[in-house]
Write a protein that holds these residues in place. Structure first.
Motif, PDB file in Angstrom:
ATOM      1  N   ARG A   1      43.170  54.277  40.907  1.00 55.76           N
ATOM      2  CA  ARG A   1      44.978  55.405  40.557  1.00 55.76           C
ATOM      3  C   ARG A   1      46.372  54.729  41.622  1.00 55.76           C
ATOM      4  NH1 ARG A   1      44.531  60.823  40.119  1.00 55.76           N
ATOM      5  NH2 ARG A   1      46.387  60.820  38.710  1.00 55.76           N
ATOM      6  N   TYR A   2      45.745  53.910  42.067  1.00 56.54           N
ATOM      7  CA  TYR A   2      47.444  53.762  42.840  1.00 56.54           C
ATOM      8  C   TYR A   2      47.691  51.754  43.383  1.00 56.54           C
ATOM      9  CZ  TYR A   2      46.848  58.177  44.893  1.00 56.54           C
ATOM     10  OH  TYR A   2      46.682  59.389  44.906  1.00 56.54           O
ATOM     11  N   GLY A   3      46.814  51.393  41.328  1.00 51.46           N
ATOM     12  CA  GLY A   3      47.704  50.136  41.675  1.00 51.46           C
ATOM     13  C   GLY A   3      46.639  49.270  42.341  1.00 51.46           C
ATOM     14  N   ILE A   4      45.643  49.450  42.388  1.00 53.31           N
ATOM     15  CA  ILE A   4      44.606  48.626  42.678  1.00 53.31           C
ATOM     16  C   ILE A   4      43.306  48.392  41.859  1.00 53.31           C
ATOM     17  CG2 ILE A   4      43.260  48.124  44.659  1.00 53.31           C
ATOM     18  CD1 ILE A   4      45.467  50.420  46.038  1.00 53.31           C
ATOM     19  N   PRO A   5      43.196  47.236  41.405  1.00 50.73           N
ATOM     20  CA  PRO A   5      42.128  46.323  40.566  1.00 50.73           C
ATOM     21  C   PRO A   5      40.780  47.352  40.698  1.00 50.73           C
ATOM     22  CG  PRO A   5      43.068  44.275  41.697  1.00 50.73           C
ATOM     23  CD  PRO A   5      43.848  45.670  42.025  1.00 50.73           C
ATOM     24  N   GLN A   6      40.413  48.323  41.684  1.00 52.59           N
ATOM     25  CA  GLN A   6      38.863  48.265  41.843  1.00 52.59           C
ATOM     26  C   GLN A   6      39.115  49.448  42.265  1.00 52.59           C
ATOM     27  OE1 GLN A   6      37.190  47.964  46.688  1.00 52.59           O
ATOM     28  NE2 GLN A   6      39.380  47.347  46.476  1.00 52.59           N
ATOM     29  N   HIS A   7      38.121  50.154  41.867  1.00 56.27           N
ATOM     30  CA  HIS A   7      37.544  51.674  42.083  1.00 56.27           C
ATOM     31  C   HIS A   7      36.659  51.936  43.805  1.00 56.27           C
ATOM     32  CE1 HIS A   7      37.731  53.763  38.292  1.00 56.27           C
ATOM     33  NE2 HIS A   7      37.146  52.339  37.576  1.00 56.27           N
ATOM     34  N   ARG A   8      37.880  52.622  43.934  1.00 61.90           N
ATOM     35  CA  ARG A   8      37.389  52.637  45.972  1.00 61.90           C
ATOM     36  C   ARG A   8      38.032  53.530  46.242  1.00 61.90           C
ATOM     37  NH1 ARG A   8      37.092  48.887  49.323  1.00 61.90           N
ATOM     38  NH2 ARG A   8      36.749  48.789  51.691  1.00 61.90           N
ATOM     39  N   GLU A   9      36.199  54.972  46.610  1.00 63.33           N
ATOM     40  CA  GLU A   9      37.077  56.420  47.321  1.00 63.33           C
ATOM     41  C   GLU A   9      36.703  56.636  48.031  1.00 63.33           C
ATOM     42  OE1 GLU A   9      35.778  59.320  43.766  1.00 63.33           O
ATOM     43  OE2 GLU A   9      34.409  58.399  44.812  1.00 63.33           O
TER      44      GLU A   9
ATOM     45  N   ARG B   1      42.490  39.905  47.506  1.00 66.43           N
ATOM     46  CA  ARG B   1      43.021  39.908  45.573  1.00 66.43           C
ATOM     47  C   ARG B   1      43.052  41.603  45.039  1.00 66.43           C
ATOM     48  NH1 ARG B   1      45.982  37.516  41.499  1.00 66.43           N
ATOM     49  NH2 ARG B   1      46.551  35.038  43.064  1.00 66.43           N
ATOM     50  N   ILE B   2      41.928  41.650  45.592  1.00 67.00           N
ATOM     51  CA  ILE B   2      41.224  42.894  44.476  1.00 67.00           C
ATOM     52  C   ILE B   2      41.556  44.384  45.544  1.00 67.00           C
ATOM     53  CG2 ILE B   2      39.049  43.915  43.855  1.00 67.00           C
ATOM     54  CD1 ILE B   2      38.315  41.334  43.031  1.00 67.00           C
ATOM     55  N   GLN B   3      41.549  43.877  46.420  1.00 61.03           N
ATOM     56  CA  GLN B   3      41.767  44.572  48.124  1.00 61.03           C
ATOM     57  C   GLN B   3      43.607  44.856  47.555  1.00 61.03           C
ATOM     58  OE1 GLN B   3      39.892  47.326  48.834  1.00 61.03           O
ATOM     59  NE2 GLN B   3      38.895  46.536  51.086  1.00 61.03           N
ATOM     60  N   SER B   4      43.886  44.271  46.800  1.00 60.05           N
ATOM     61  CA  SER B   4      45.549  44.190  47.305  1.00 60.05           C
ATOM     62  C   SER B   4      46.565  43.574  47.906  1.00 60.05           C
ATOM     63  CB  SER B   4      46.227  45.595  46.876  1.00 60.05           C
ATOM     64  OG  SER B   4      46.271  46.320  48.149  1.00 60.05           O
ATOM     65  N   PHE B   5      45.803  42.575  48.778  1.00 66.07           N
ATOM     66  CA  PHE B   5      46.274  41.502  50.029  1.00 66.07           C
ATOM     67  C   PHE B   5      46.855  40.503  49.041  1.00 66.07           C
ATOM     68  CE2 PHE B   5      43.234  43.893  52.754  1.00 66.07           C
ATOM     69  CZ  PHE B   5      43.733  43.644  54.012  1.00 66.07           C
ATOM     70  N   PRO B   6      48.117  40.319  49.415  1.00 66.42           N
ATOM     71  CA  PRO B   6      48.895  39.260  49.249  1.00 66.42           C
ATOM     72  C   PRO B   6      48.285  37.886  49.791  1.00 66.42           C
ATOM     73  CG  PRO B   6      49.837  40.570  51.329  1.00 66.42           C
ATOM     74  CD  PRO B   6      48.933  40.964  50.357  1.00 66.42           C
ATOM     75  N   ASP B   7      47.910  36.852  48.528  1.00 62.67           N
ATOM     76  CA  ASP B   7      47.371  35.873  49.195  1.00 62.67           C
ATOM     77  C   ASP B   7      47.760  34.717  50.473  1.00 62.67           C
ATOM     78  OD1 ASP B   7      46.816  36.379  46.252  1.00 62.67           O
ATOM     79  OD2 ASP B   7      47.024  34.702  45.427  1.00 62.67           O
ATOM     80  N   TRP B   8      48.729  35.214  50.851  1.00 61.93           N
ATOM     81  CA  TRP B   8      49.283  34.595  51.888  1.00 61.93           C
ATOM     82  C   TRP B   8      49.147  35.201  53.087  1.00 61.93           C
ATOM     83  CZ3 TRP B   8      52.031  38.701  53.915  1.00 61.93           C
ATOM     84  CH2 TRP B   8      52.688  39.934  53.624  1.00 61.93           C
ATOM     85  N   PHE B   9      48.312  36.534  52.945  1.00 64.74           N
ATOM     86  CA  PHE B   9      47.971  37.282  54.540  1.00 64.74           C
ATOM     87  C   PHE B   9      46.301  36.651  54.494  1.00 64.74           C
ATOM     88  CE2 PHE B   9      45.220  40.220  56.322  1.00 64.74           C
ATOM     89  CZ  PHE B   9      46.757  41.144  56.947  1.00 64.74           C
ATOM     90  N   HIS B  10      46.611  36.240  55.486  1.00 60.07           N
ATOM     91  CA  HIS B  10      45.843  35.640  56.360  1.00 60.07           C
ATOM     92  C   HIS B  10      44.379  36.303  57.211  1.00 60.07           C
ATOM     93  CE1 HIS B  10      48.057  32.246  56.616  1.00 60.07           C
ATOM     94  NE2 HIS B  10      48.811  33.011  57.651  1.00 60.07           N
TER      95      HIS B  10
END
Length: 375
Positions: A168-176, A333-342
């Protein structure tokens, strides 16, 4: 806003206070000053340093952070906020739940609250925290509430908590996950969790711009694959080198299972194919949960990303189209980490850093509201 960051991991929650999201880009938030962060795991601490080089990372067992150390680290100015959540594996309803040393680490959070005495705190953990009991059958969430509300005769925190679904916060994943907000009892502050959105991002919308990959490969270039939507453009940014896009080598049994399972199905479907003679008896699956060896849907958000995101026998993690599990970079990416994150360490450590994290986009939403009321 002066912040102390505990149990930081690679920095998913940190990300939300370090960056703002402005016009489709992540922009450094100069209003948030993270005084120090603490993490025990070396690989996670190293990843944190790579991504937040200007934050003082104290790589140490939190139990060994003494009062004099903390006082020296934070200085004379008041701390506005403590963020972080202790390791959650002990509370998880997936696997064996046990009240072990990790399960007791909320007591260290309590100890540091007593020393630092911030205006507010943000505590995150798995939904299983709400039903977890100690060795005497006492509720852990009630123990947290009682302790944090009455730290000493002069200090306590009003507790507000809720279960938020990342989708519900712009993340492509159901994660409660459970988020606990503490407000120091001398402050006249009201807290409401930010409202979520109704529009969901699907798995296809999140990861369809990654190049195809097969068993045993590691791909370091995007090639001709370009972002197709706003989410992909945000996550890609200006990244040129693709990292963590790799797969293990699959044996015949696992590969055959992935070749045959269809979206939304898993272990029981494969066993039906065995019963019907479509697959040989050697492909029968005798272990795992109902949703293990499961293929994801393209047109729905992903199920919860865990550190088993690349293990077909772990949970539902088979790519919606390709006959393989998700790669760690797809999980990030599904967690919403950008691809440049190490991420740092060996493959298992990288997957753990991703699977244990708070989704950065959810962290940004929480940070925005906390910054507003603490300003």
């Amino acid at each position: 806003m002066r912040i102390v960051d505990l149990f930081s991991g690679a920095g998913g929650l940190t990300f939300g206070f370090y960056y703002n999201l402005i016009d489709g880009q992540f922009v450094r938030n100069e209003n948030c000053d993270i005084i120090f962060a603490n993490e025990f795991d070396h690989a996670a601490a190293e990843a944190f340093r790579m991504n937040f080089p200007d934050i003082n990372m104290i790589e140490r067992d939190i139990k060994k952070l003494k009062r004099e150390d903390i006082v020296q680290l934070i200085g004379d100015e008041e701390i506005d906020l403590i963020i972080g959540g202790p390791p959650c594996q002990s509370y998880s309803t997936i696997g064996r739940r046990v009240y072990d040393d990790k399960a007791k680490l909320y007591n260290e959070y309590y100890r540091l609250l007593n020393i630092i005495r911030p205006r507010m705190f943000l505590f995150e953990n798995v939904k299983g925290l709400l039903s977890m009991k100690d060795e005497n059958g006492n509720s852990i969430i009630e123990d947290i509430r009682n302790k944090f509300e009455h730290i000493d005769d002069n200090l306590g925190y009003r507790i507000v908590y809720d279960t938020l679904d990342a989708v519900r916060y712009g993340i492509p994943q159901h994660r409660e996950r459970v988020f606990i907000i503490g407000i120091r009892n001398d402050l006249d502050i009201e807290w409401n969790f930010p409202e979520g959105d109704d529009q969901e991002i699907t798995l296809f919308q999140a990861i369809s711009d990654f190049p195809p990959i097969e068993s045993g490969q590691e791909i370091t270039e995007y090639g001709e694959c370009v972002p197709q939507n706003e989410y992909q453009r945000l996550m890609r940014g200006n990244t040129e080198e693709l990292t963590c896009h790799f797969l293990a080598v699959y044996g015949d049994k696992i590969q055959t299972v992935m070749n045959h399972v269809i979206p939304g199905e898993g272990r029981e479907y494969i066993n039906r194919l065995v019963d019907e003679g479509v697959l040989g008896e050697e492909y029968r699956l005798t272990s795992g949960y109902k949703n293990t060896y499961g293929r994801l849907y393209a047109d729905q958000p992903c199920t919860t990303i865990t550190n088993n995101m690349s293990t077909p026998s772990g949970l539902r993690c088979i790519h919606y189209e390709q006959n393989r599990a998700l790669t760690p970079r797809e999980g990030a990416r599904i967690q919403s980490f950008p691809d440049w994150f190490h991420f740092s360490g060996n493959r298992k450590q990288i997957k753990t850093q991703i699977g244990n994290a708070v989704p950065p986009l959810l962290a940004i939403r929480l940070a925005t509201e906390l910054e507003r009321i603490l300003a």
